[in-house]
Write a protein that holds these residues in place. Structure first.
Motif, PDB file in Angstrom:
ATOM      1  N   ARG B   8      32.963 -23.262 -11.600  1.00  0.00           N
ATOM      2  CA  ARG B   8      32.037 -22.240 -12.062  1.00  0.00           C
ATOM      3  C   ARG B   8      30.895 -22.044 -11.074  1.00  0.00           C
ATOM      4  O   ARG B   8      30.594 -20.945 -10.674  1.00  0.00           O
ATOM      5  CB  ARG B   8      31.439 -22.631 -13.418  1.00  0.00           C
ATOM      6  N   SER B   9      30.268 -23.179 -10.700  1.00  0.00           N
ATOM      7  CA  SER B   9      29.086 -23.039  -9.863  1.00  0.00           C
ATOM      8  C   SER B   9      29.477 -22.556  -8.475  1.00  0.00           C
ATOM      9  O   SER B   9      28.697 -21.923  -7.795  1.00  0.00           O
ATOM     10  CB  SER B   9      28.318 -24.349  -9.808  1.00  0.00           C
ATOM     11  N   ALA B  10      30.732 -22.861  -8.062  1.00  0.00           N
ATOM     12  CA  ALA B  10      31.151 -22.442  -6.750  1.00  0.00           C
ATOM     13  C   ALA B  10      31.482 -20.947  -6.742  1.00  0.00           C
ATOM     14  O   ALA B  10      31.313 -20.273  -5.736  1.00  0.00           O
ATOM     15  CB  ALA B  10      32.377 -23.242  -6.313  1.00  0.00           C
ATOM     16  N   ALA B  11      31.948 -20.463  -7.881  1.00  0.00           N
ATOM     17  CA  ALA B  11      32.333 -19.071  -7.959  1.00  0.00           C
ATOM     18  C   ALA B  11      31.104 -18.181  -7.785  1.00  0.00           C
ATOM     19  O   ALA B  11      30.011 -18.533  -8.208  1.00  0.00           O
ATOM     20  CB  ALA B  11      32.985 -18.778  -9.306  1.00  0.00           C
ATOM     21  N   PRO B  12      31.304 -17.034  -7.130  1.00  0.00           N
ATOM     22  CA  PRO B  12      30.172 -16.117  -6.977  1.00  0.00           C
ATOM     23  C   PRO B  12      29.734 -15.621  -8.349  1.00  0.00           C
ATOM     24  O   PRO B  12      30.578 -15.250  -9.177  1.00  0.00           O
ATOM     25  CB  PRO B  12      30.742 -14.975  -6.125  1.00  0.00           C
ATOM     26  N   ALA B  13      28.467 -15.661  -8.581  1.00  0.00           N
ATOM     27  CA  ALA B  13      27.975 -15.243  -9.897  1.00  0.00           C
ATOM     28  C   ALA B  13      27.872 -13.728  -9.933  1.00  0.00           C
ATOM     29  O   ALA B  13      27.114 -13.140  -9.176  1.00  0.00           O
ATOM     30  CB  ALA B  13      26.617 -15.867 -10.158  1.00  0.00           C
ATOM     31  N   PRO B  14      28.688 -13.073 -10.769  1.00  0.00           N
ATOM     32  CA  PRO B  14      28.720 -11.611 -10.785  1.00  0.00           C
ATOM     33  C   PRO B  14      27.395 -11.018 -11.245  1.00  0.00           C
ATOM     34  O   PRO B  14      27.005  -9.955 -10.785  1.00  0.00           O
ATOM     35  CB  PRO B  14      29.833 -11.278 -11.774  1.00  0.00           C
ATOM     36  N   ALA B  15      26.701 -11.725 -12.125  1.00  0.00           N
ATOM     37  CA  ALA B  15      25.478 -11.162 -12.674  1.00  0.00           C
ATOM     38  C   ALA B  15      24.323 -11.233 -11.681  1.00  0.00           C
ATOM     39  O   ALA B  15      23.215 -10.833 -11.969  1.00  0.00           O
ATOM     40  CB  ALA B  15      25.094 -11.870 -13.965  1.00  0.00           C
ATOM     41  N   ALA B  16      24.615 -11.786 -10.485  1.00  0.00           N
ATOM     42  CA  ALA B  16      23.538 -11.950  -9.524  1.00  0.00           C
ATOM     43  C   ALA B  16      23.063 -10.610  -8.952  1.00  0.00           C
ATOM     44  O   ALA B  16      21.977 -10.513  -8.431  1.00  0.00           O
ATOM     45  CB  ALA B  16      23.979 -12.862  -8.386  1.00  0.00           C
ATOM     46  N   GLN B  17      23.929  -9.585  -9.069  1.00  0.00           N
ATOM     47  CA  GLN B  17      23.487  -8.285  -8.588  1.00  0.00           C
ATOM     48  C   GLN B  17      23.390  -7.329  -9.762  1.00  0.00           C
ATOM     49  O   GLN B  17      24.250  -6.470  -9.925  1.00  0.00           O
ATOM     50  CB  GLN B  17      24.454  -7.697  -7.542  1.00  0.00           C
ATOM     51  N   PRO B  18      22.399  -7.479 -10.586  1.00  0.00           N
ATOM     52  CA  PRO B  18      22.300  -6.583 -11.740  1.00  0.00           C
ATOM     53  C   PRO B  18      21.746  -5.240 -11.294  1.00  0.00           C
ATOM     54  O   PRO B  18      21.159  -5.132 -10.223  1.00  0.00           O
ATOM     55  CB  PRO B  18      21.299  -7.299 -12.653  1.00  0.00           C
ATOM     56  N   ALA B  19      21.976  -4.264 -12.130  1.00  0.00           N
ATOM     57  CA  ALA B  19      21.421  -2.948 -11.840  1.00  0.00           C
ATOM     58  C   ALA B  19      19.907  -3.066 -11.748  1.00  0.00           C
ATOM     59  O   ALA B  19      19.307  -3.844 -12.473  1.00  0.00           O
ATOM     60  CB  ALA B  19      21.808  -1.966 -12.948  1.00  0.00           C
ATOM     61  N   PRO B  20      19.281  -2.301 -10.842  1.00  0.00           N
ATOM     62  CA  PRO B  20      17.845  -2.446 -10.622  1.00  0.00           C
ATOM     63  C   PRO B  20      17.027  -2.291 -11.909  1.00  0.00           C
ATOM     64  O   PRO B  20      16.019  -2.960 -12.085  1.00  0.00           O
ATOM     65  CB  PRO B  20      17.515  -1.331  -9.621  1.00  0.00           C
ATOM     66  N   ARG B  21      17.527  -1.417 -12.794  1.00  0.00           N
ATOM     67  CA  ARG B  21      16.733  -1.136 -13.989  1.00  0.00           C
ATOM     68  C   ARG B  21      16.624  -2.370 -14.887  1.00  0.00           C
ATOM     69  O   ARG B  21      15.583  -2.687 -15.427  1.00  0.00           O
ATOM     70  CB  ARG B  21      17.349   0.031 -14.763  1.00  0.00           C
ATOM     71  N   SER B  22      17.778  -3.103 -14.990  1.00  0.00           N
ATOM     72  CA  SER B  22      17.766  -4.239 -15.889  1.00  0.00           C
ATOM     73  C   SER B  22      17.145  -5.482 -15.226  1.00  0.00           C
ATOM     74  O   SER B  22      17.001  -6.510 -15.812  1.00  0.00           O
ATOM     75  CB  SER B  22      19.187  -4.574 -16.341  1.00  0.00           C
ATOM     76  N   GLY B  23      16.811  -5.337 -13.925  1.00  0.00           N
ATOM     77  CA  GLY B  23      16.286  -6.489 -13.197  1.00  0.00           C
ATOM     78  C   GLY B  23      15.058  -7.086 -13.846  1.00  0.00           C
ATOM     79  O   GLY B  23      14.963  -8.289 -14.039  1.00  0.00           O
ATOM     80  N   LYS B  24      14.143  -6.235 -14.252  1.00  0.00           N
ATOM     81  CA  LYS B  24      12.907  -6.727 -14.817  1.00  0.00           C
ATOM     82  C   LYS B  24      13.167  -7.472 -16.126  1.00  0.00           C
ATOM     83  O   LYS B  24      12.714  -8.595 -16.324  1.00  0.00           O
ATOM     84  CB  LYS B  24      11.997  -5.540 -15.092  1.00  0.00           C
ATOM     85  N   ARG B  27      14.691 -10.896 -15.591  1.00  0.00           N
ATOM     86  CA  ARG B  27      13.758 -11.947 -15.228  1.00  0.00           C
ATOM     87  C   ARG B  27      12.997 -12.437 -16.464  1.00  0.00           C
ATOM     88  O   ARG B  27      12.731 -13.604 -16.623  1.00  0.00           O
ATOM     89  CB  ARG B  27      12.791 -11.428 -14.161  1.00  0.00           C
ATOM     90  N   TRP B  28      12.714 -11.484 -17.313  1.00  0.00           N
ATOM     91  CA  TRP B  28      12.015 -11.817 -18.546  1.00  0.00           C
ATOM     92  C   TRP B  28      12.825 -12.812 -19.378  1.00  0.00           C
ATOM     93  O   TRP B  28      12.336 -13.852 -19.787  1.00  0.00           O
ATOM     94  CB  TRP B  28      11.807 -10.543 -19.380  1.00  0.00           C
ATOM     95  N   THR B  29      14.114 -12.472 -19.583  1.00  0.00           N
ATOM     96  CA  THR B  29      14.932 -13.352 -20.425  1.00  0.00           C
ATOM     97  C   THR B  29      15.113 -14.711 -19.762  1.00  0.00           C
ATOM     98  O   THR B  29      15.142 -15.735 -20.430  1.00  0.00           O
ATOM     99  CB  THR B  29      16.319 -12.741 -20.699  1.00  0.00           C
ATOM    100  N   THR B  30      15.223 -14.721 -18.417  1.00  0.00           N
ATOM    101  CA  THR B  30      15.359 -16.006 -17.740  1.00  0.00           C
ATOM    102  C   THR B  30      14.138 -16.863 -18.005  1.00  0.00           C
ATOM    103  O   THR B  30      14.246 -18.048 -18.351  1.00  0.00           O
ATOM    104  CB  THR B  30      15.496 -15.807 -16.212  1.00  0.00           C
ATOM    105  N   ALA B  31      12.984 -16.259 -17.843  1.00  0.00           N
ATOM    106  CA  ALA B  31      11.746 -17.005 -18.066  1.00  0.00           C
ATOM    107  C   ALA B  31      11.717 -17.550 -19.479  1.00  0.00           C
ATOM    108  O   ALA B  31      11.399 -18.728 -19.699  1.00  0.00           O
ATOM    109  CB  ALA B  31      10.539 -16.108 -17.818  1.00  0.00           C
ATOM    110  N   THR B  32      12.093 -16.683 -20.437  1.00  0.00           N
ATOM    111  CA  THR B  32      12.085 -17.141 -21.826  1.00  0.00           C
ATOM    112  C   THR B  32      13.045 -18.300 -22.025  1.00  0.00           C
ATOM    113  O   THR B  32      12.701 -19.310 -22.643  1.00  0.00           O
ATOM    114  CB  THR B  32      12.494 -15.998 -22.777  1.00  0.00           C
TER     115      THR B  32
END
Lengths: 354, 298
Positions: B8-24, B27-32
């Motif tokens: 899993r950790s070796a696999a490229p994380a697909p969610a790493a390139q989210p659409a710019p709009r959802s980026g903010k 980050r919010w949910t990650t922080a939470t």
């Protein structure tokens, strides 16, 4: 080793057959020989004990001499009827123990399952850094002995212990946890002005315990033990969920995302249904485990305060080893056994239906 | 099982390139989630630090300020008391003897039986299997009284044999081993068989070495279970010479040894008895987690 190869292997068509017959017999012998130690242990210390206890449960053996000696009075189902329908102290104690344990099960099983699932979901996040640390932190309590953890909780939940100090910061006057026999539901009823039982509930009941007392909820002391149980078991179950989550193909979830499902919808409609087998396992293990709570009671509260933490397992132990009522203790053990078996079957039926 | 994490950790994380709009929002949910996880981790870990800190305090200090994580000044008097005034050393020795013996027996017998049930054909093997399954369903607590009865009848109540032998019965271990052996390709043993090796030799020098991961797993599980065992020790002996750590600490906790309110002493005893399983846990962490994950998949 090569020298040992049977030379007859390819000589005539008859010998191989005989050889294979012989080999098969030897294999069967080895099979029994290999299984024998484990089988003997299981028969001697699990199967035989169950049968012996079944015998003791229909006697009035008082712990002197052998329960199979000629003089031991056989009382038939007396122990069972005394417990279930006698109306005396044995019935009341069993009723109280069942009441206590029922609340324990009702609160521990769903909570530990939900907590474990949430922990697993959080820790499963691929982008999360330090997943290993979090997993370790959540799982570590499950590895340690229930006795050691109970000691820590006795300290944390002491009258002036750490928990009450934290509560005090929040302006809450914490209870004397392990000494408080008040039922949590009774306290809630009291808070809205219902202090005494309506006659209907006070005058009728089950197993020598009035409906009002069945409705007491877990005592404050039992609540601390409930928190303890969730603390120690959620880690194990988290790992079970985690294993299942990692087996769920990402594509399904991604497809759902494409279809416009948000995180919560994906969780409820995609993830949870796929976790069904694990959910079943967790609930079953939880149910079986919580009906057997013993170590924490023995170490921590010894059934007190006011018998509000007596459980059937603990009652069975004290009946036999403390009060020397071995027949009664064995009967309680079988009643508990029956409860666990029946509930497991019911649970299987309910979860299979849908 | 263990490899999934690595993959899993070796696999490229697909969610790493989210659409710019959802980026903010992301980050919010990650922080939470970090905050929530950190708080939860604290709740799970803090009790052990509180335990350690308070085991180094005086009774008075532990009562007055249980939450202070730095004892001033730290004192080892609780630990000294464990060894001077209490049979802590005896209990520790007994626990070591019992846990090691139980583990050795469980692992050896589980491997033998697991191998036989996976590989050897003999009439009645399915019956044996059914018995093991049935036996796994018997709740342990129900066996408290009956085990005492059997120990008594066998005349091994109040003996090491009584503490050790009954705990060697382990149907679950047999299953774990059987499943593992079933997964090993048969061709491995064929060479040995052709060379005329007997069943035990094939098992011991060919198949068992291949089963190392499973053997380590059930070794750890057996040690952990027998080290933490309480109820069996309660019913198998009442001799002070055969006291184990779990029993000693439980007696301490309930004030049975006359220590009613000496929390530092109790916490120190509980801490010391946790050390062996904790060490085992941290050394074999990956394997323990993997085995716990795998335990139910069968």
């Amino acid at each position: 080793m090569a020298a040992l190869t049977t030379p007859s292997a390819a000589t005539t068509p008859v010998t191989p057959r005989r050889r294979s017959h012989q080999a098969r017999r030897r294999e069967a012998g080895a099979g029994w020989l290999f299984t024998a130690p484990a089988l003997a242990l299981v028969l001697l210390f699990i199967a035989l004990p169950v049968l012996m206890a079944l015998w003791v449960s229909i006697t009035d053996w008082r712990g002197r001499g052998s329960p199979f000696a000629a003089g031991v009075p056989v009382v038939g189902l007396q122990n069972y009827t005394d417990l279930l329908a006698g109306g005396g102290l044995p019935t009341q104690d069993l009723g109280t123990a069942l009441r206590n344990n029922l609340w324990y099960v009702l609160l521990v099983v769903p909570t530990q399952t939900v907590v474990a699932l949430l922990l697993a979901t959080a820790v499963n996040n691929r982008l999360l850094r330090g997943r290993g640390f979090f997993r370790t932190a959540f799982y570590f309590p499950s590895v340690t002995s229930s006795v050691a953890i109970t000691v820590v909780f006795l300290f944390l939940f002491g009258a002036s212990g750490a928990v009450n100090q934290v509560l005090a910061w929040l302006g809450i006057n914490g209870p004397n946890w392990f000494a408080d026999p008040d039922g949590v539901l009774h306290l809630l009823f009291g808070a809205v002005g219902i202090d005494s039982a309506p006659a209907v509930l006070a005058d009728h009941g089950l197993l020598g315990v009035s409906w009002w007392d069945w409705l007491a909820g877990p005592s404050v002391a039992m609540t601390a033990l409930i928190i303890l149980a969730i603390f120690t078991t959620s880690g194990t179950f988290m790992l079970l969920f985690l294993a299942a989550l990692q087996n769920i193909a990402g594509e399904v979830s991604e497809a759902a995302t494409m279809d416009g499902a948000n995180a919560w919808q994906r969780f409820v409609h995609v993830t949870v249904p796929m976790l069904r087998p694990t959910l079943f396992t967790v609930l079953t293990l939880g149910l079986v485990g919580t009906w057997q709570v013993f170590d924490q009671i023995y170490t921590g509260t010894q059934g007190g305060p006011a018998k509000t933490t007596i459980t059937p397992a603990y009652l069975s132990y004290t009946s036999s080893f403390v009060n020397q009522q071995w027949g009664q203790g064995a009967a309680i053990a079988f009643i508990l056994f029956a409860i666990i078996v029946v509930l497991s079957l019911v649970q299987r039926a309910v979860l299979k239906e849908r | 099982m263990g490899t999934t994490t690595a993959e899993r950790s070796a696999a490229p994380a697909p969610a790493a390139q989210p659409a710019p709009r959802s980026g903010k929002r992301f980050r919010w949910t990650t922080a939470t989630s970090y905050t929530v996880l950190a708080v939860l981790a604290l709740v799970y870990v803090l009790p052990f630090f509180v335990q350690l800190a308070n085991s180094l305090k005086t009774d008075a200090e532990a009562t007055a300020s249980p939450l202070d994580l730095v004892p001033v000044p730290p004192t080892f008097s609780a630990y000294e008391q464990l060894f001077s005034g209490l049979p802590f050393g005896l209990a520790a020795t007994n626990s070591v003897v019992v846990a090691l013996s139980v583990t050795a027996g469980r692992v050896f017998f589980s491997c033998l039986a697991g191998y036989a049930l996976a590989r050897l054909q003999f009439r009645g093997s399915s019956l044996v299997m059914a018995l093991f399954i049935a036996v796994m369903a018997v709740p342990g607590v129900v066996l408290l009284i009956p085990k005492f009865l059997v120990l008594n009848q066998l005349g091994i109540y109040n003996s090491y044999a009584g503490l050790i032998i009954p705990l060697m019965a382990d149907a679950a271990g047999v299953f774990i081993m059987r499943n593992f052996f079933t997964a090993i390709p048969r061709s491995v043993e064929e060479a040995a068989k052709l060379d005329g090796a007997g069943a035990f030799r094939t098992f011991w020098s060919v198949v068992l070495p291949m089963a190392r991961p499973a053997v380590i797993t059930i070794t750890i599980l057996s040690f952990q279970a027998s080290w933490n065992e309480l109820s069996h020790f309660i019913v198998a002996t009442n001799s002070p010479d055969l006291i184990t750590l779990t029993k000693l600490v439980a007696q301490l906790a309930s004030g049975g040894q006359g220590q009613s309110n000496q929390y530092p002493l109790k916490l120190a005893a509980a801490l010391l008895m946790t050390i062996p399983v904790a060490v085992l846990f941290f050394v074999f962490q990956k394997r323990i987690m993997a085995s716990a994950e795998g335990a139910v998949k069968e």
